[in-house]
Write a protein that holds these residues in place. Structure first.
Motif, PDB file in Angstrom:
ATOM      1  N   SER A  18      -8.046   5.944   6.334  1.00 32.98           N
ATOM      2  CA  SER A  18      -8.203   4.520   5.987  1.00 32.98           C
ATOM      3  C   SER A  18      -9.441   4.297   5.123  1.00 32.98           C
ATOM      4  O   SER A  18      -9.422   3.483   4.180  1.00 32.98           O
ATOM      5  CB  SER A  18      -8.292   3.674   7.261  1.00 32.98           C
ATOM      6  OG  SER A  18      -9.492   3.972   7.967  1.00 32.98           O
ATOM      7  N   SER A  22      -9.375   2.799   1.288  1.00 25.44           N
ATOM      8  CA  SER A  22     -10.104   1.569   0.958  1.00 25.44           C
ATOM      9  C   SER A  22     -10.964   1.715  -0.280  1.00 25.44           C
ATOM     10  O   SER A  22     -11.382   0.710  -0.878  1.00 25.44           O
ATOM     11  CB  SER A  22     -10.982   1.142   2.140  1.00 25.44           C
ATOM     12  OG  SER A  22     -12.048   2.060   2.335  1.00 25.44           O
ATOM     13  N   ALA A  44       0.622   3.438  -0.689  1.00 22.03           N
ATOM     14  CA  ALA A  44       0.427   3.555   0.760  1.00 22.03           C
ATOM     15  C   ALA A  44       1.503   4.436   1.395  1.00 22.03           C
ATOM     16  O   ALA A  44       1.221   5.256   2.285  1.00 22.03           O
ATOM     17  CB  ALA A  44       0.423   2.169   1.394  1.00 22.03           C
ATOM     18  N   ILE A  58      -1.823  -2.001   4.484  1.00 18.87           N
ATOM     19  CA  ILE A  58      -2.919  -2.616   3.730  1.00 18.87           C
ATOM     20  C   ILE A  58      -2.640  -4.117   3.673  1.00 18.87           C
ATOM     21  O   ILE A  58      -1.525  -4.549   3.321  1.00 18.87           O
ATOM     22  CB  ILE A  58      -3.023  -2.046   2.308  1.00 18.87           C
ATOM     23  CG1 ILE A  58      -3.249  -0.517   2.380  1.00 18.87           C
ATOM     24  CG2 ILE A  58      -4.142  -2.722   1.519  1.00 18.87           C
ATOM     25  CD1 ILE A  58      -3.193   0.165   1.030  1.00 18.87           C
ATOM     26  N   ILE A 111     -11.845  -3.428   2.845  1.00 21.95           N
ATOM     27  CA  ILE A 111     -11.769  -3.167   1.402  1.00 21.95           C
ATOM     28  C   ILE A 111     -12.736  -4.138   0.717  1.00 21.95           C
ATOM     29  O   ILE A 111     -12.665  -5.362   0.927  1.00 21.95           O
ATOM     30  CB  ILE A 111     -10.350  -3.389   0.868  1.00 21.95           C
ATOM     31  CG1 ILE A 111      -9.368  -2.424   1.592  1.00 21.95           C
ATOM     32  CG2 ILE A 111     -10.292  -3.145  -0.642  1.00 21.95           C
ATOM     33  CD1 ILE A 111      -7.906  -2.677   1.218  1.00 21.95           C
ATOM     34  N   VAL A 122      -7.584  -1.911   5.531  1.00 28.43           N
ATOM     35  CA  VAL A 122      -6.656  -0.786   5.601  1.00 28.43           C
ATOM     36  C   VAL A 122      -6.555  -0.367   7.060  1.00 28.43           C
ATOM     37  O   VAL A 122      -7.562  -0.165   7.730  1.00 28.43           O
ATOM     38  CB  VAL A 122      -7.135   0.413   4.753  1.00 28.43           C
ATOM     39  CG1 VAL A 122      -6.140   1.565   4.880  1.00 28.43           C
ATOM     40  CG2 VAL A 122      -7.290   0.012   3.303  1.00 28.43           C
TER      41      VAL A 122
END
Length: 503
Positions: A18, A22, A44, A58, A111, A122
């Protein structure tokens, strides 16, 4: 432990994925478009498939999804209620929550745009069901390996136990410990020296008595036996496997009796040798001393017998009225005794020598031998290291040997001379017997050799005398010719070391 470790690993993996997602610029820029899911969703999904994650979701700062494994869930808000720390505080963390796909371990990362503002989140997750399945599979593999290892260990322990019991002859550990304690007690209680060596000649065991006899200090375990003990017999037993018993040898000025026995190990043959040994020197000294004391006692008995006869003869003269002859006899005996005693008691001041000479004077009188003590003799008290036993063995044997040499001859004479002038004490015993030839000189002091004929064991007196002289670091000389008989001269140093000696 396995479960906890797997969960921690999955959590770290989810958080790492993750965090990486990001930071992807394409995803950050997609938030500026009218429909970010068009760009974000393919990326993703590709990451989810490559990493094996259950989901890579996301969403924007309101939690609205831009990606999801199930496309019907796009545009809906994220569930689980564990997004606040990332969206409000900007933290990266691992959490557990129940989402649309079920309970899962999740890695959450905020993010940020180029201005450092939080624009989305994320969430990467692994279902707990899959984690538990992995834990079960791992534990199953561990159990299989463990059971196999346990089985092999059991087989190995059984075989090892059999082998150990074979080596220990079926004895239990407590029995071995008891035997070990008993062995130590026996080794240290016996008066004999005991040592054992292995096949290569290294000492494996030695008791305290052996160390004392061999004059060794400290531990000798795993040291080569050569130089510490007369090893020729030990190596002979190692080579042949035949025991050696009652072998007599000289070691460190001591006469040692050695018994050697091989240590047998069935199929493997000889594993080593055990030797037991004892000091014969002290036993010989004691036997010689007892023998000489007995002889000294007999000499005193002979002297008593001689004087008793003279007293009876004197009594007879008095009863017959022969007073003049009785007086003459008393005067003659008195003069002779006074002359002998003046030399023995005034010039020889050592009581041990005095006692020996008085006993020999009585014995000579009984055997009708003229035993003369040289008037030039002079001795102070003997040094402390010269014991009575040494003097009895030396002088007793030499004087008795001289008595035997002249006994039965026409005019038997034995002469004794002693002096301590100089660094040595000198004794000289001479006789007018037949003497001996030059060929016999080298054999005189050999044990068992004798020129006299008889059934009784002979040939030990001179040998014992020489051994006693050598123990005092002295020397003994023998001279002879057909005219003057034999002369034996003994030199004994006054000091213990015997550094100075008359040659």
């Amino acid at each position: 432990m396995e479960s906890k470790q797997i969960e921690e690993n999955k959590g770290r993996l989810a958080l790492g994925i993750s965090r990486t997602v990001s930071y992807i610029p394409t995803i950050i820029d997609a938030f500026k478009t009218d429909d970010p899911s068009i760009t974000i969703e393919p990326i993703a999904e590709k990451i989810r498939k490559e990493t094996g994650a259950e989901f890579v979701v996301i969403g924007n700062k309101d939690g609205v999804r831009y990606s999801h494994p199930e496309k019907t869930k796009l545009g809906r808000k994220m569930t689980g209620g564990d997004n606040d720390r990332a969206l409000t505080k900007g933290e990266y963390y691992v959490s557990k929550a129940k989402g649309t796909l079920g309970p899962s371990i999740r890695g959450k990362s905020p993010i940020f745009n180029k201005q450092g503002e939080i624009i989305g989140i994320v969430s990467v997750g692994f279902l707990l069901e899959d984690v538990n399945q992995q834990i079960t599979d791992n534990i199953r593999r561990v159990l299989i390996v463990s059971l196999f290892a346990l089985f092999i260990s059991l087989i190995g322990s059984i075989l090892l136990g059999r082998n150990i019991r074979k080596d220990t002859m079926g004895l239990e550990p407590y029995q071995i410990a008891t035997l070990y304690k008993e062995k130590n007690a026996v080794l240290h209680s016996v008066k004999e020296g005991i040592l054992a060596i292995n096949q290569k000649g290294y000492i494996t065991m030695m008791n305290q008595q052996a160390k004392e006899l061999l004059q060794l200090q400290g531990s000798v375990r795993n040291r080569k036996v050569d130089g510490l003990f007369p090893s020729s017999y030990l190596y002979e037993v190692l080579k042949t496997g035949n025991a050696q018993t009652d072998k007599e040898m000289v070691w460190n000025d001591k006469t040692v009796i050695v018994n050697c026995t091989p240590i047998m190990d069935g199929k493997n043959g000889i594993k080593g040798v055990v030797a037991s040994f004892r000091d014969k020197t002290e036993i010989e000294q004691m036997i010689n001393t007892i023998s000489e004391v007995k002889r000294y006692s007999e000499d005193l008995r002979a002297q008593t017998h001689e004087f008793t006869n003279k007293l009876y003869f004197l009594l007879g003269l008095l009863q017959l009225g022969e007073y003049k002859e009785a007086i003459e006899m008393i005067q003659g005996e008195t003069q002779a005794l006074q002359f002998q005693n003046s030399v023995v008691f005034k010039q020889i001041k050592d009581t041990k020598i005095q006692a020996i000479l008085l006993g020999k004077l009585g014995k000579a009188s009984e055997k009708k031998i003229n035993f003369e003590i040289n008037t030039d003799s002079y001795l102070e008290a003997m040094p402390a290291h010269i014991k009575l036993s040494n003097l009895i063995v030396i002088l007793g044997n030499l004087i008795d040997n001289a008595f035997e040499a002249v006994y039965g001859s026409k005019d038997p004479v034995v002469k004794f001379f002693a002096t301590d002038i100089g660094s040595d004490i000198i004794f000289e015993i001479s006789d007018n017997g037949k003497g001996f030839n030059e060929d016999e000189i080298s054999l005189l002091f050999e044990r068992g050799y004798s020129s006299k004929i008889g059934t009784a064991p002979r040939g030990f007196g001179l040998s014992n005398a020489e051994q006693a002289v050598l123990e005092l670091n002295g020397m003994i000389e023998a001279q002879s010719n057909s005219e003057s008989g034999a002369i034996f001269t003994v030199y004994i140093p006054k000091n213990v070391q015997g550094d100075e000696m008359v040659g």
